[in-house]
Design an enzyme around this catalytic site. Structure first.
Site, PDB file in Angstrom:
ATOM      1  N   ASN A  11       0.905  -1.207  -0.081  1.00 15.73           N
ATOM      2  CA  ASN A  11      -0.035   0.303  -0.004  1.00 15.73           C
ATOM      3  C   ASN A  11       0.912   1.173  -0.235  1.00 15.73           C
ATOM      4  O   ASN A  11       1.547   1.795   1.089  1.00 15.73           O
ATOM      5  CB  ASN A  11      -0.862   0.079   1.188  1.00 15.73           C
ATOM      6  N   TRP A  12       0.969   2.010  -1.100  1.00 16.31           N
ATOM      7  CA  TRP A  12       1.789   2.955  -1.325  1.00 16.31           C
ATOM      8  C   TRP A  12       1.342   4.524  -0.591  1.00 16.31           C
ATOM      9  O   TRP A  12       1.894   5.396  -0.519  1.00 16.31           O
ATOM     10  CB  TRP A  12       2.264   3.271  -2.590  1.00 16.31           C
ATOM     11  N   LYS A  13      -0.121   4.405  -0.319  1.00 19.40           N
ATOM     12  CA  LYS A  13      -0.695   5.635   0.320  1.00 19.40           C
ATOM     13  C   LYS A  13      -0.359   6.656  -0.472  1.00 19.40           C
ATOM     14  O   LYS A  13      -0.227   6.476  -2.004  1.00 19.40           O
ATOM     15  CB  LYS A  13       0.015   5.677   1.853  1.00 19.40           C
ATOM     16  N   HIS A  98      -9.595   1.100   4.837  1.00 18.81           N
ATOM     17  CA  HIS A  98      -8.058   1.453   5.736  1.00 18.81           C
ATOM     18  C   HIS A  98      -8.255   2.350   6.831  1.00 18.81           C
ATOM     19  O   HIS A  98      -9.034   3.296   6.799  1.00 18.81           O
ATOM     20  CB  HIS A  98      -7.026   1.778   4.475  1.00 18.81           C
ATOM     21  N   GLU A 100      -6.555   4.624   7.975  1.00 19.70           N
ATOM     22  CA  GLU A 100      -6.302   6.058   7.499  1.00 19.70           C
ATOM     23  C   GLU A 100      -7.713   6.764   6.823  1.00 19.70           C
ATOM     24  O   GLU A 100      -7.921   7.938   7.144  1.00 19.70           O
ATOM     25  CB  GLU A 100      -5.313   6.317   6.514  1.00 19.70           C
ATOM     26  N   GLU A 170      -5.240  -4.738  10.655  1.00 20.30           N
ATOM     27  CA  GLU A 170      -4.188  -3.638  10.730  1.00 20.30           C
ATOM     28  C   GLU A 170      -4.356  -2.989  12.241  1.00 20.30           C
ATOM     29  O   GLU A 170      -5.379  -1.982  12.158  1.00 20.30           O
ATOM     30  CB  GLU A 170      -4.083  -2.554   9.699  1.00 20.30           C
ATOM     31  N   GLY A 176       2.805   2.524  10.675  1.00 20.43           N
ATOM     32  CA  GLY A 176       3.779   3.507  10.610  1.00 20.43           C
ATOM     33  C   GLY A 176       4.399   3.967  11.891  1.00 20.43           C
ATOM     34  O   GLY A 176       5.006   5.232  11.930  1.00 20.43           O
ATOM     35  N   SER A 213       3.598  -2.066  10.446  1.00 25.65           N
ATOM     36  CA  SER A 213       4.957  -2.046  10.808  1.00 25.65           C
ATOM     37  C   SER A 213       5.807  -3.447  10.322  1.00 25.65           C
ATOM     38  O   SER A 213       6.718  -3.706  11.082  1.00 25.65           O
ATOM     39  CB  SER A 213       5.308  -1.451  12.028  1.00 25.65           C
ATOM     40  N   GLY A 234       3.138  -0.990   4.419  1.00 22.20           N
ATOM     41  CA  GLY A 234       3.139   0.576   3.768  1.00 22.20           C
ATOM     42  C   GLY A 234       4.627   0.968   3.530  1.00 22.20           C
ATOM     43  O   GLY A 234       5.291   0.702   2.647  1.00 22.20           O
ATOM     44  N   GLY A 235       5.174   1.404   4.647  1.00 22.30           N
ATOM     45  CA  GLY A 235       6.497   2.009   4.487  1.00 22.30           C
ATOM     46  C   GLY A 235       7.693   1.218   3.874  1.00 22.30           C
ATOM     47  O   GLY A 235       8.246   1.556   2.891  1.00 22.30           O
TER      48      GLY A 235
HETATM   49  P1  13P Z   1       3.123   0.571   7.651  1.00 25.69           P
HETATM   50  O1  13P Z   1       3.658  -0.593   6.978  1.00 25.69           O
HETATM   51  O2  13P Z   1       3.942   1.831   7.235  1.00 25.69           O
HETATM   52  O3  13P Z   1       3.064   0.607   9.231  1.00 25.69           O
HETATM   53  O4  13P Z   1       1.571   0.834   7.215  1.00 25.69           O
HETATM   54  C1  13P Z   1       0.802  -0.287   7.360  1.00 25.69           C
HETATM   55  C2  13P Z   1      -0.522   0.138   6.511  1.00 25.69           C
HETATM   56  O5  13P Z   1      -1.142   0.824   6.634  1.00 25.69           O
HETATM   57  C3  13P Z   1      -0.558  -0.907   5.229  1.00 25.69           C
HETATM   58  O6  13P Z   1      -1.802  -0.750   4.782  1.00 25.69           O
END
Ligand code: 13P
Length: 266
Positions: A11-13, A98, A100, A170, A176, A213, A234-235
């Protein structure tokens, strides 16, 4: 039923425009050959879906998805993007709910249910995210929150629909923050989700990914748990070399001596 697939979802956000997405694809493909029983999912920003789908089109193990969609196919929803639109440019999946979207943009449980239903009706796979905040966890309300979030999706779907749903657990406090759930904690919540779905009459073993994470340092121990069918990252998915390493280490943790990946059959 076909064998279960080990899933690595990136997930590149709000990162990587079309040019960066193409450059990523070129490097990542050279580092990561296709593997039987493994699927690689990418959720780029909406404006990069077409470029990434095109750059990855030769790979049948790769599928592109949207990060968010509206439940209506069209209309007066300024800034909205519909499922037919993302499908037209190459998406075959979408994230739904998600954290967010839920916590920064006020998306409700009921909207998550509507989006999931709309994705299924349009023939794309919803990857539905659930998870508790730190306050909810500290207050001992994790189970209650997960059951409530699942309840809204259960209310929107018929039980055969669940055959095409994928879920992600999640925990919001792990996203994050560099603080991942332990493999045992993640496995326990995955069990809880499956028990709750079973209790509500869902006959399938729904695949569940863990997110929060995940990194090259912890992916192997997380995926060593049979309750985890993959990861949503994500990251650590933003850089092609780093993401290739997560995929490689995670795959090795689940590889069977006889070949393929060690996943419970549905
Ligand atoms: P991180 O891997 O950056 O913690 O993000 C997780 C996430 O929200 C994937 O959708």
């Amino acid at each position: 039923m076909t064998a279960r697939q080990l899933t690595f979802a990136a997930n590149w956000k709000m990162n990587h425009g079309p040019a960066e997405a193409r450059a990523f694809a070129e490097k990542f493909l050279a580092l990561t050959p296709a593997a039987e029983g493994r699927r690689l999912w990418f959720f780029p920003a909406a404006v990069s879906i077409a470029a990434l789908a095109d750059a990855l089109k030769g790979r049948s193990d790769v599928t592109i998805g949207a990060q968010n969609v509206h439940w209506e196919p069209k209309g007066a929803f300024t800034g909205g993007i519909s499922i037919p639109m993302v499908t037209e440019v190459g998406a075959r999946l979408t994230l739904v709910g998600h954290s967010e979207r839920r916590h920064l943009f006020g998306e409700t449980d009921e909207q998550v249910g509507r989006k999931t239903k709309a994705a299924l009706a349009a023939g794309i796979t919803p990857l539905v995210c659930v998870g508790e905040t730190l306050a909810e966890r500290d207050g001992g309300r994790t189970e209650q929150v997960i059951v409530r979030q699942l309840g809204a999706v259960l209310a929107a779907l018929q039980s055969p629909d669940w055959e095409r749903v994928v879920m992600a657990y999640e925990p919001v406090w792990a996203i994050g923050t560099g603080k991942n759930a332990t493999p045992d904690d993640a496995a326990q919540i995955h069990e809880l989700i499956r028990m709750e779905l079973g209790r509500k009459g869902v006959p399938h073993r729904v695949p569940i990914l863990y997110g929060g994470s995940v990194s090259s340092a912890n992916v192997a121990s997380l995926l060593s748990r049979p309750q985890l069918d993959g990861v949503l990252v994500g990251g650590a998915s933003l850089n092609p070399e780093g993401w290739a390493e997560v995929v490689d280490r995670g795959s090795k943790a689940k590889v069977r001596p006889s070949g393929g990946f060690d996943l419970i059959e549905g």
